[in-house]
Structures are given as C-alpha cells and as structure tokens.
Scaffold this active site. Structure first.
Site, PDB file in Angstrom:
ATOM      1  N   ASN A  34      -8.589   3.913   8.269  1.00  0.00           N
ATOM      2  CA  ASN A  34      -7.746   2.770   8.884  1.00  0.00           C
ATOM      3  C   ASN A  34      -7.950   2.750  10.576  1.00  0.00           C
ATOM      4  O   ASN A  34      -7.915   1.872  11.350  1.00  0.00           O
ATOM      5  CB  ASN A  34      -6.254   2.788   8.460  1.00  0.00           C
ATOM      6  CG  ASN A  34      -5.537   3.951   8.629  1.00  0.00           C
ATOM      7  OD1 ASN A  34      -5.957   4.894   7.961  1.00  0.00           O
ATOM      8  ND2 ASN A  34      -4.462   3.679   9.265  1.00  0.00           N
ATOM      9  N   SER A  77      -3.597  -3.400  -0.843  1.00  0.00           N
ATOM     10  CA  SER A  77      -2.012  -4.215  -0.223  1.00  0.00           C
ATOM     11  C   SER A  77      -2.658  -5.584   0.304  1.00  0.00           C
ATOM     12  O   SER A  77      -3.917  -5.741   1.044  1.00  0.00           O
ATOM     13  CB  SER A  77      -1.744  -3.418   0.798  1.00  0.00           C
ATOM     14  OG  SER A  77      -0.834  -4.177   1.490  1.00  0.00           O
ATOM     15  N   HIS A 100      -1.810  -7.878   2.500  1.00  0.00           N
ATOM     16  CA  HIS A 100      -1.693  -8.346   3.839  1.00  0.00           C
ATOM     17  C   HIS A 100      -3.051  -7.612   4.642  1.00  0.00           C
ATOM     18  O   HIS A 100      -3.208  -8.224   5.839  1.00  0.00           O
ATOM     19  CB  HIS A 100      -0.435  -8.100   4.630  1.00  0.00           C
ATOM     20  CG  HIS A 100      -0.252  -6.414   5.259  1.00  0.00           C
ATOM     21  ND1 HIS A 100      -0.319  -6.181   6.189  1.00  0.00           N
ATOM     22  CD2 HIS A 100       0.020  -5.595   4.353  1.00  0.00           C
ATOM     23  CE1 HIS A 100      -0.068  -4.731   6.271  1.00  0.00           C
ATOM     24  NE2 HIS A 100       0.173  -4.374   5.109  1.00  0.00           N
ATOM     25  N   GLN A 132      -7.953  -0.281   2.884  1.00  0.00           N
ATOM     26  CA  GLN A 132      -8.835  -0.935   3.794  1.00  0.00           C
ATOM     27  C   GLN A 132     -10.083  -1.481   3.216  1.00  0.00           C
ATOM     28  O   GLN A 132     -10.835  -2.086   4.014  1.00  0.00           O
ATOM     29  CB  GLN A 132      -9.188   0.047   5.153  1.00  0.00           C
ATOM     30  CG  GLN A 132      -7.938   0.538   5.887  1.00  0.00           C
ATOM     31  CD  GLN A 132      -7.805  -0.729   6.910  1.00  0.00           C
ATOM     32  OE1 GLN A 132      -8.392  -1.350   7.544  1.00  0.00           O
ATOM     33  NE2 GLN A 132      -6.226  -0.548   7.409  1.00  0.00           N
ATOM     34  N   GLY A 144       0.731  -1.203   0.005  1.00  0.00           N
ATOM     35  CA  GLY A 144       0.022   0.026  -0.018  1.00  0.00           C
ATOM     36  C   GLY A 144       0.897   1.092   0.084  1.00  0.00           C
ATOM     37  O   GLY A 144       0.474   2.153  -0.672  1.00  0.00           O
ATOM     38  N   CYS A 163       1.513   2.101  12.497  1.00  0.00           N
ATOM     39  CA  CYS A 163       2.595   2.499  11.857  1.00  0.00           C
ATOM     40  C   CYS A 163       3.067   3.733  13.176  1.00  0.00           C
ATOM     41  O   CYS A 163       4.225   3.912  12.889  1.00  0.00           O
ATOM     42  CB  CYS A 163       2.401   3.413  10.591  1.00  0.00           C
ATOM     43  SG  CYS A 163       1.430   2.282   9.735  1.00  0.00           S
ATOM     44  N   THR A 177      12.684  -7.756 -10.318  1.00  0.00           N
ATOM     45  CA  THR A 177      12.165  -9.196 -10.577  1.00  0.00           C
ATOM     46  C   THR A 177      10.943  -9.226  -9.648  1.00  0.00           C
ATOM     47  O   THR A 177      11.047  -8.942  -8.526  1.00  0.00           O
ATOM     48  CB  THR A 177      13.131 -10.344 -10.273  1.00  0.00           C
ATOM     49  OG1 THR A 177      14.028  -9.936 -11.080  1.00  0.00           O
ATOM     50  CG2 THR A 177      12.462 -11.525 -10.414  1.00  0.00           C
TER      51      THR A 177
HETATM   52  C1  LIG Z   1      -2.002  -0.262   6.008  1.00  0.00           C
HETATM   53  C2  LIG Z   1      -2.319   0.906   5.068  1.00  0.00           C
HETATM   54  C3  LIG Z   1      -1.401   1.628   4.082  1.00  0.00           C
HETATM   55  C4  LIG Z   1       0.021   0.805   4.066  1.00  0.00           C
HETATM   56  O1  LIG Z   1       0.012  -0.600   3.243  1.00  0.00           O
HETATM   57  P1  LIG Z   1       1.295  -1.398   3.465  1.00  0.00           P
HETATM   58  O2  LIG Z   1       1.013  -2.496   2.484  1.00  0.00           O
HETATM   59  O3  LIG Z   1       1.282  -1.763   4.985  1.00  0.00           O
HETATM   60  O4  LIG Z   1       2.567  -0.572   2.932  1.00  0.00           O
HETATM   61  C5  LIG Z   1      -1.890   2.444   3.519  1.00  0.00           C
HETATM   62  N1  LIG Z   1      -2.858   2.922   3.736  1.00  0.00           N
HETATM   63  C6  LIG Z   1      -4.145   2.509   4.532  1.00  0.00           C
HETATM   64  C7  LIG Z   1      -5.422   3.049   4.547  1.00  0.00           C
HETATM   65  C8  LIG Z   1      -3.593   1.266   5.294  1.00  0.00           C
HETATM   66  O5  LIG Z   1      -4.522   0.928   6.239  1.00  0.00           O
END
Ligand SMILES: *Cc1c(COP(=O)(O)O)cnc(C)c1O
Length: 396
Positions: A152, A200, A202, A180, A71, A325, A238
């Site tokens: 988030n 993203s 995860h 999110q 993300g 974060c 890569t």
């Molecule tokens: C988690 C998150 C990100 C960052 O994503 P990563 O894959 O962890 O770098 C950015 N924006 C929002 C709203 C998030 O919740």
C-alpha cells in the site's frame, strides 16, 4: 482546482455503486434472515453479489466468499483461522513479510503471544519479497504463509503465483492481503493457488466499512465474534446490505473496464513520475515494473514531506507520505525502513496515488506544484543549499 491523489488510502464512491446501493437504504430494507418474501429477496441479492465477487477473482464457488466489515477484519479472520487450523495439527509456525499492513503485522503479534513462531521476511530493496526466501523458510510445522498482493505504500506487486505454487507443493496454507490489488489487477485464486484472500470495497470505488474474505472450500474460518447464523455462521450480525450491494457493483464495474483504466492510469502516472524524477535529489521507492499503475512513492533529499504535503494541500492537492493509518504516528514508515530507504529519504517521501477519475489537467497541476513546493522548501534547507547552490531557483 481540487485534486484527489490519495487513492491508496481510499477512493471516491463510483456513481454506479452509489446508484446500486440507494434502493437498499429505501424500500429494500428487510432483514435478509427473515423468512418473508421481502427478506428472502434481500438474501438472494446478497448471494448474487457473492457470485459477482467469486466470478471476478476466479473462485470455484460463491460460498467461498464471506462478507466482512473490510480489509482489517478480513486479515484478522484469515490469520486467526489459519493459525487455529495449523494448531489443530501441531503446526505453529507462520511466515510473512516485514512490510505487511498493520492489520496483518499486529495480528501476527497477537499470535506470537499465543505461542506461534513468526518468521518475517525482509523484502528486497526493490520492494519485492523473494520467492526463494519464502521457500527457504518453510518447515514441517509451517501452518501459513501470508504475503500481501501489492504494497500500500510503495505499490510493488509480489510474486503471488510463484509463492502460491510453493505453498501448495508443501501443503502450507497461503493468505494474501489483496486489498490494494482487487479491482486493479487480474486475480485468479485457483490458478494462483491462493487459499485465503482479503479485499475491501473502499479501495476500488465502493463504500467504506465493507469487504470480504475468500476462503477456499475446506479452509474453515473461525468466528471472531459470537452471534447468529449469518454468512454461514462465519460472520454473525445482520449484514451490511447496502454495503455488500455497493461492493459488488463497484467490483463489477472495475473489472469491466480494467484494461482501459489500467493503461489510462499508467499514462498519467508515468507523466508525473518522469517529471518529478527530473528534480535533483529525488528517487523512486520500489520496483518500477512490478508496480500498481497508480502508485508514485518518491523521496526528495533535503526536505520534510509533512511541510510538502501541507503546501500541496494549500494548493488543493490531497496526497500523503505513506499509510493513512499511521499518519498520527511519528515513527518513520516501517515499509520504507524494511526496503532499506535511508532516514534522510524517508523524511522526504511523498506518496501520490492516482485513480481512474484523475485527469490529464490534474496531472499537470500536480507536476507544477510539486516542483515549485520542493524548490521552495529546499530554499530553507541549509544543507541542501550548501551542496546544490546552482540548482535552486531560490538560491541566494
Ligand atoms: C486499506 C488496507 C487495509 C485495511 O482495509 P480497511 O478496509 O480499511 O480495513 C489492509 N491492507 C491493505 C494493504 C490496505 O491497503
């Protein structure tokens, strides 16, 4: 008992995503840029993953999806690309909101130093950005509007379709940080007039370190780093092949069960929320209706959330007080400040974020332990004791 209730920070890798990835750590290791058949097979698999993502977000073409490291990278690339496109046409004004993720806010700071003018809209006290306020700030020289899909920390869902329509009408590019939202809400980038969208893996039970950026055909992406021709030269290096395969498997699974999961998570959320809001001196942050199903952002008067999180951690419950974060920062949450939450309530804020792997039994365990811990901590708070003597079971 162990309860993971910090799904806004990251999610557990699903079994389906893990199973899809395993062969790519094993026999399917060839480089997708190689011309031999082993390599070309991997390239095909990546493009298949690209098509899966395009389908679930309603993109017209698979090649509008670029895979990235997550993300943060996607947000950086979206903003820097849109800024570069704007600057070519003499447009150096960007509109965003003051409660974006730092991946957006810090990139905007960088652009400001490069001579862009940034207008940050303050969300309404319910955690929703007003479409009218966005519309009112659009000028002749506005290059980009960037508003997150769902916040988030407080989980509020923004009026993305309405903002998209206004941007389209005014010929302004529209980016949304949908990290999110993807995997949790229905998204249609064409109907919603979204030009750039970050996601993203995860955050939807996929692996960490992989994500992507949707860029509508004709929205040229700048390269952040120099290198080879991967991802149509938009993102050299890569490819993270197992990550990309895992991302696609996770997003496919998420959308296959989206209605069922949404309602299930919502039922757990409402059960916990109703019980916790019955605690005196508690309040929900952000709108109840326009909200991610799994998000509870609740503030308790007269206590410090750090102590609360540690007490809950001792009981085996993982929750947070806001963005993962910023957990090392002593600054009060910029999100809660932006929606006008008082310092006293910010100090006592707990973020519980649920996912599809949480159970009814876990919900009951969370309720019992939050109630007990809040009462316990308040029994040490002189201010709380003076004003609420009769309500505390620990009152002396
Ligand atoms: C988690 C998150 C990100 C960052 O994503 P990563 O894959 O962890 O770098 C950015 N924006 C929002 C709203 C998030 O919740």
């Amino acid at each position: 008992m162990y309860v993971y209730a910090d799904n806004a920070a990251t999610t557990k890798l699903s079994e389906a995503a893990k199973a899809a990835m395993l062969p790519y750590f094993d026999e399917l290791y060839a480089n997708p840029s190689s011309i031999h058949s082993s390599g070309q097979r991997i390239k095909d698999d990546i493009n298949c993953a690209r098509q899966t993502v395009a389908d679930v977000i309603g993109a017209a073409q698979a090649n509008e999806i670029t895979f990235t490291s997550g993300g943060t990278e996607s947000d950086n690339q979206a903003l820097l690309s849109a800024a570069a496109l704007g600057a070519e046409r003499g447009k150096k004004h960007i509109i965003s909101s003051s409660f974006e993720h730092h991946a957006v806010l810090h990139t905007l700071n960088k652009l400001k130093k490069q001579g862009f003018e940034i207008t940050l809209i303050t969300p309404e006290p319910n955690g929703i950005v007003s479409t009218e306020k966005v519309a009112a700030k659009i000028r002749e020289d506005t290059a980009l509007v960037s508003i997150m899909y769902a916040n988030n920390e407080v989980g509020t869902i923004q009026p993305i379709s309405e903002i998209g329509a206004i941007c389209r009408k005014n010929g302004v590019l529209f980016h949304t940080d949908a990290v999110q939202a993807v995997g949790h809400l229905f998204i249609d980038v064409q109907k919603q007039n979204i030009d750039l969208l970050s996601f993203s893996a995860h955050k939807f039970h996929g692996p960490k370190g992989v994500g992507g950026l949707y860029a509508r055909r004709g929205t040229a992406l700048s390269r952040l780093i120099e290198g080879g021709g991967q991802e149509k030269s938009r993102r050299p290096g890569t490819e993270n092949v197992p990550g990309i395969i895992g991302l696609a498997a996770a997003v496919k699974e998420a959308y296959k069960n989206i209605d069922k999961d949404y309602l299930y998570i919502l039922s757990l959320r409402d059960k916990i929320l109703n019980s916790l809001l019955a605690i005196p001196g508690s309040r929900l942050n952000g709108d109840l209706q326009n909200r991610l199903p799994g998000n509870i952002s609740i503030s308790f008067e007269g206590l410090d959330s750090e102590s609360l999180i540690l007490l809950l951690d001792n009981k085996g419950i993982s929750v947070s007080n806001g963005s993962a974060c910023n957990s090392t920062s002593t600054q009060p949450s910029h999100v809660l400040r932006s929606i006008g939450v008082s310092k006293e309530y910010i100090r006592g804020t707990l973020r519980i974020t649920l996912g599809r792997y949480n159970t009814e039994e876990e919900a009951d365990y969370i309720i019992a332990n939050v109630i007990e811990s809040v009462n316990y901590l308040r029994s040490f708070s002189p201010v709380w004791k003076d004003s609420h003597k009769e309500e505390s079971p620990y009152a002396v």
